[in-house]
Motif scaffolding. Structure first.
Motif, PDB file in Angstrom:
ATOM      1  N   PHE A  37     -19.271 -20.935   1.232  1.00  0.00           N
ATOM      2  CA  PHE A  37     -19.724 -19.841   0.383  1.00  0.00           C
ATOM      3  C   PHE A  37     -21.181 -19.555   0.709  1.00  0.00           C
ATOM      4  O   PHE A  37     -21.975 -20.469   0.909  1.00  0.00           O
ATOM      5  N   TRP A  38     -21.550 -18.272   0.717  1.00  0.00           N
ATOM      6  CA  TRP A  38     -22.940 -17.881   0.969  1.00  0.00           C
ATOM      7  C   TRP A  38     -23.696 -17.904  -0.350  1.00  0.00           C
ATOM      8  O   TRP A  38     -23.284 -17.280  -1.338  1.00  0.00           O
ATOM      9  N   SER A  39     -24.803 -18.616  -0.380  1.00  0.00           N
ATOM     10  CA  SER A  39     -25.646 -18.687  -1.569  1.00  0.00           C
ATOM     11  C   SER A  39     -26.828 -17.749  -1.380  1.00  0.00           C
ATOM     12  O   SER A  39     -27.674 -17.969  -0.505  1.00  0.00           O
ATOM     13  N   LYS A  56     -11.019 -18.844  -7.568  1.00  0.00           N
ATOM     14  CA  LYS A  56     -10.929 -17.745  -8.517  1.00  0.00           C
ATOM     15  C   LYS A  56     -12.094 -17.805  -9.509  1.00  0.00           C
ATOM     16  O   LYS A  56     -12.646 -16.775  -9.889  1.00  0.00           O
ATOM     17  N   THR A  57     -12.498 -18.998  -9.912  1.00  0.00           N
ATOM     18  CA  THR A  57     -13.627 -19.167 -10.821  1.00  0.00           C
ATOM     19  C   THR A  57     -14.913 -18.690 -10.168  1.00  0.00           C
ATOM     20  O   THR A  57     -15.720 -17.992 -10.795  1.00  0.00           O
ATOM     21  N   ILE A  58     -15.116 -19.027  -8.889  1.00  0.00           N
ATOM     22  CA  ILE A  58     -16.317 -18.588  -8.166  1.00  0.00           C
ATOM     23  C   ILE A  58     -16.324 -17.075  -8.018  1.00  0.00           C
ATOM     24  O   ILE A  58     -17.363 -16.432  -8.195  1.00  0.00           O
ATOM     25  N   ASN A  59     -15.159 -16.478  -7.717  1.00  0.00           N
ATOM     26  CA  ASN A  59     -15.088 -15.023  -7.589  1.00  0.00           C
ATOM     27  C   ASN A  59     -15.402 -14.330  -8.908  1.00  0.00           C
ATOM     28  O   ASN A  59     -16.015 -13.269  -8.931  1.00  0.00           O
ATOM     29  N   LYS A  60     -14.987 -14.933 -10.019  1.00  0.00           N
ATOM     30  CA  LYS A  60     -15.173 -14.319 -11.331  1.00  0.00           C
ATOM     31  C   LYS A  60     -16.604 -14.473 -11.844  1.00  0.00           C
ATOM     32  O   LYS A  60     -17.225 -13.506 -12.277  1.00  0.00           O
ATOM     33  N   LYS A  61     -17.142 -15.700 -11.786  1.00  0.00           N
ATOM     34  CA  LYS A  61     -18.435 -16.001 -12.400  1.00  0.00           C
ATOM     35  C   LYS A  61     -19.603 -15.941 -11.428  1.00  0.00           C
ATOM     36  O   LYS A  61     -20.743 -15.805 -11.851  1.00  0.00           O
ATOM     37  N   GLY A  62     -19.329 -16.106 -10.147  1.00  0.00           N
ATOM     38  CA  GLY A  62     -20.401 -16.192  -9.159  1.00  0.00           C
ATOM     39  C   GLY A  62     -20.647 -17.642  -8.781  1.00  0.00           C
ATOM     40  O   GLY A  62     -20.375 -18.562  -9.576  1.00  0.00           O
ATOM     41  N   LEU A  63     -21.161 -17.842  -7.585  1.00  0.00           N
ATOM     42  CA  LEU A  63     -21.333 -19.198  -7.050  1.00  0.00           C
ATOM     43  C   LEU A  63     -22.341 -20.006  -7.858  1.00  0.00           C
ATOM     44  O   LEU A  63     -22.085 -21.141  -8.231  1.00  0.00           O
TER      45      LEU A  63
END
Length: 77
Positions: A37-39, A56-63
């Motif tokens: 994932f790109w930070s 799915k959690t990362i896509n929804k809330k952000g990394l």
């Protein structure tokens, strides 16, 4: 050990059940993938072992939010 770095999912234990209803132990492993994932905050790639639900959690809330919540202690009821 197979554990999701975002959701904390680990392997569960269950039974294989044969046609004759004989039961032997088996493991249900989480659906883990190694993903980069790109930070934006750090300006670099971060490699995580995450489950499909973790992605799915990362896509929804952000990394950054997902990592912050994953590092927080979890409530055990």
């Amino acid at each position: 050990m197979k554990i999701c770095e975002i959701t904390g999912k680990v392997a569960q234990v269950g039974n294989n059940v044969s046609h004759s209803n004989k039961k032997t132990k088996r493991r249900f492993n989480p659906n883990l993938k190694t993903k980069r994932f790109w930070s934006e905050e750090e300006g670099r790639w971060i490699t995580l072992k995450v489950s499909a639900a973790g992605m799915k959690t990362i896509n929804k809330k952000g990394l950054s939010v997902a990592l912050r919540e994953a590092a927080a202690p979890r409530k055990v009821y």
